[in-house]
Design a protein around this motif. Structure first.
Motif, short mmCIF file in Angstrom:
data_model
loop_
_atom_site.label_atom_id
_atom_site.label_comp_id
_atom_site.label_asym_id
_atom_site.label_seq_id
_atom_site.Cartn_x
_atom_site.Cartn_y
_atom_site.Cartn_z
N ASN A 100 31.31 -5.38 15.50
CA ASN A 100 31.62 -5.57 16.93
C ASN A 100 32.33 -4.36 17.52
OD1 ASN A 100 30.54 -8.09 16.58
ND2 ASN A 100 32.41 -9.23 17.05
N ARG A 101 33.26 -3.81 16.77
CA ARG A 101 34.02 -2.68 17.31
C ARG A 101 33.18 -1.42 17.39
NH1 ARG A 101 39.88 -2.63 14.51
NH2 ARG A 101 39.93 -0.61 15.57
N ILE A 102 32.26 -1.22 16.45
CA ILE A 102 31.37 -0.07 16.51
C ILE A 102 30.45 -0.18 17.73
CG2 ILE A 102 29.40 1.06 15.39
CD1 ILE A 102 30.80 0.30 12.69
N ALA A 103 29.81 -1.33 17.90
CA ALA A 103 28.92 -1.52 19.03
C ALA A 103 29.66 -1.42 20.35
CB ALA A 103 28.20 -2.87 18.92
N ALA A 104 30.88 -1.98 20.41
CA ALA A 104 31.66 -1.93 21.64
C ALA A 104 32.07 -0.49 21.96
CB ALA A 104 32.91 -2.81 21.52
N ALA A 105 32.44 0.28 20.94
CA ALA A 105 32.81 1.67 21.18
C ALA A 105 31.64 2.45 21.75
CB ALA A 105 33.31 2.32 19.89
N LEU A 106 30.45 2.26 21.19
CA LEU A 106 29.27 2.95 21.67
C LEU A 106 28.92 2.52 23.09
CD1 LEU A 106 27.09 2.66 18.44
CD2 LEU A 106 27.91 4.81 19.44
N GLY A 107 28.95 1.21 23.32
CA GLY A 107 28.46 0.68 24.58
C GLY A 107 29.42 0.78 25.74
N THR A 108 30.73 0.91 25.45
CA THR A 108 31.70 0.87 26.55
C THR A 108 32.48 2.15 26.74
OG1 THR A 108 33.49 -0.04 25.19
CG2 THR A 108 31.98 -1.62 26.20
N MET A 109 32.36 3.13 25.81
CA MET A 109 33.11 4.36 26.05
C MET A 109 32.65 5.00 27.35
SD MET A 109 31.75 7.35 23.44
CE MET A 109 31.91 6.45 21.91
N ARG A 110 33.60 5.59 28.08
CA ARG A 110 33.32 6.09 29.42
C ARG A 110 32.77 7.51 29.36
NH1 ARG A 110 34.66 3.15 33.54
NH2 ARG A 110 35.04 4.93 34.93
N LYS A 111 31.72 7.67 28.56
CA LYS A 111 31.00 8.93 28.44
C LYS A 111 29.64 8.60 27.83
CE LYS A 111 34.56 10.13 26.23
NZ LYS A 111 35.65 10.93 25.63
N PRO A 112 28.62 9.38 28.12
CA PRO A 112 27.29 9.06 27.61
C PRO A 112 27.15 9.29 26.11
CG PRO A 112 27.24 11.09 28.89
CD PRO A 112 28.61 10.52 29.05
N VAL A 113 26.35 8.43 25.47
CA VAL A 113 26.08 8.52 24.04
C VAL A 113 24.57 8.54 23.83
CG1 VAL A 113 26.52 7.53 21.77
CG2 VAL A 113 28.15 7.12 23.64
N VAL A 114 24.10 9.51 23.06
CA VAL A 114 22.68 9.66 22.76
C VAL A 114 22.46 9.45 21.27
CG1 VAL A 114 20.66 11.16 22.89
CG2 VAL A 114 22.47 11.35 24.63
N ALA A 115 21.51 8.59 20.90
CA ALA A 115 21.18 8.38 19.50
C ALA A 115 20.03 9.29 19.10
CB ALA A 115 20.79 6.93 19.25
N ALA A 116 20.21 10.01 17.98
CA ALA A 116 19.15 10.83 17.40
C ALA A 116 18.60 10.07 16.20
CB ALA A 116 19.70 12.19 16.97
N ILE A 117 17.44 9.46 16.34
CA ILE A 117 16.91 8.55 15.33
C ILE A 117 15.87 9.30 14.51
CG2 ILE A 117 15.85 6.31 14.94
CD1 ILE A 117 16.79 5.56 17.81
N ASN A 118 16.30 9.78 13.34
CA ASN A 118 15.45 10.62 12.51
C ASN A 118 14.55 9.85 11.57
OD1 ASN A 118 17.92 9.80 11.26
ND2 ASN A 118 17.44 11.14 9.54
N GLY A 119 14.84 8.56 11.36
CA GLY A 119 14.06 7.75 10.43
C GLY A 119 14.35 6.28 10.65
N THR A 120 13.99 5.48 9.67
CA THR A 120 14.05 4.02 9.79
C THR A 120 15.38 3.53 10.36
OG1 THR A 120 12.58 3.83 7.88
CG2 THR A 120 13.85 1.88 8.48
N ALA A 121 15.28 2.62 11.31
CA ALA A 121 16.46 1.98 11.91
C ALA A 121 16.22 0.48 11.94
CB ALA A 121 16.71 2.51 13.32
#
Length: 271
Positions: A100-121
């Motif tokens: 929950n805290r990882i997802a909340a940090a990604l989703g609510t931090m007041r700056k943009p976050v880009v995921a670089a998905i190099n393989g299976t997710a």
């Protein structure tokens, strides 16, 4: 990209670009999520969220997989750790303490976050990717929810973020049936912004572009879109009005208006 054994999470700070890359680093186990990795990832994300010198973030991974979700060997040991056949106390506490805290940090931090998905997710790996604001994936990457296959529903915010991306009907299908889908399908559905041979470089370029932009406005956009998926029109209108009032008082906004009138490029400083 490092694939050698080392810390479970690598943090690379590009101070000149004001971009920080946070990289999952268990390549030998396809970045399966142990407690050690989850704690390190949670702490790194919460720290960068509070760092005013960072204007954009990249979430990436070492090796050939982005993240295959929970390390089930560790989870099985936790399940068996209770007395008299009871489930171990730590087996499910990982959801509120880590996921929950990882997802909340990604989703609510007041700056943009880009995921670089190099393989299976898959599983929580897919959940973390969807908690980011934008996603870049390598060609042919496979995604899957995976939770129902082990008798789980979903975590890491996936039940909401997936529905917001693809609609409730398709999200229910993907969560219940667990059928994999490709990066190309994810792009067609609007999950992935771009398919790139080198997703790390493409994500970093996108993060640098965002870091040079109106980050205060991006923060308000991020909050408003999240609110808009679950709120009434009246609530969204009120929120937008408050956000525009806050942004209207910033140097970024006033400077950008002056630059527009002078036919110049604006410079955004986050104040």
């Amino acid at each position: 990209m490092s694939t050698a054994a080392g810390p479970p999470v690598l943090v690379d700070v590009d101070g000149e670009a004001a971009v920080t890359t946070i990289r999952l680093n268990r390549p030998e186990n396809r970045n399966a999520l142990t407690v050690e990795l989850k704690v390190a990832l949670r702490d790194a994300l919460e720290a960068v969220a509070d760092d005013p010198s960072v204007r954009a973030v990249v979430l990436a991974s070492s090796g050939k997989a982005f993240c295959v979700g929970q390390d089930l060997r560790e989870h099985a040991e936790a399940l068996r750790s209770g007395e008299d056949g009871a489930i171990g106390a730590d087996a499910l506490s990982t959801v509120p303490e880590h996921y929950n805290r990882i997802a909340a940090a990604l989703g609510t931090m007041r700056k943009p976050v880009v995921a670089a998905i190099n393989g299976t997710a898959v599983g929580a790996g897919l959940g973390f990717a969807l908690a980011c604001d934008l996603r870049v994936a390598a060609p042919g990457v496979k995604f899957a929810t995976a939770f129902a296959g082990i008798g789980f529903g979903g975590d890491s915010g996936l039940s909401g973020t997936l529905a917001h991306c693809v609609g409730a009907s398709r999200a229910t299908e993907l969560l219940m049936l667990g059928e994999p889908f490709t990066a190309e399908e994810a792009r067609d559905w609007g999950i992935v912004k771009e398919i790139a041979d080198d997703p790390d470089e493409a994500a970093l370029a996108l993060a640098r572009r965002l870091a040079n932009g109106p980050t205060l406005a991006f923060a308000e956009i991020k909050a408003a879109v999240a609110m808009g998926t679950v709120s009434s029109l009246r609530e969204v209108l009120d929120h937008e009005a408050s956000a525009q009032a806050r942004l209207g008082a910033t140097e970024d906004h006033r400077g950008a208006v002056d630059a527009f009138l002078a036919k110049q490029q604006p410079v955004f400083r986050g104040r």
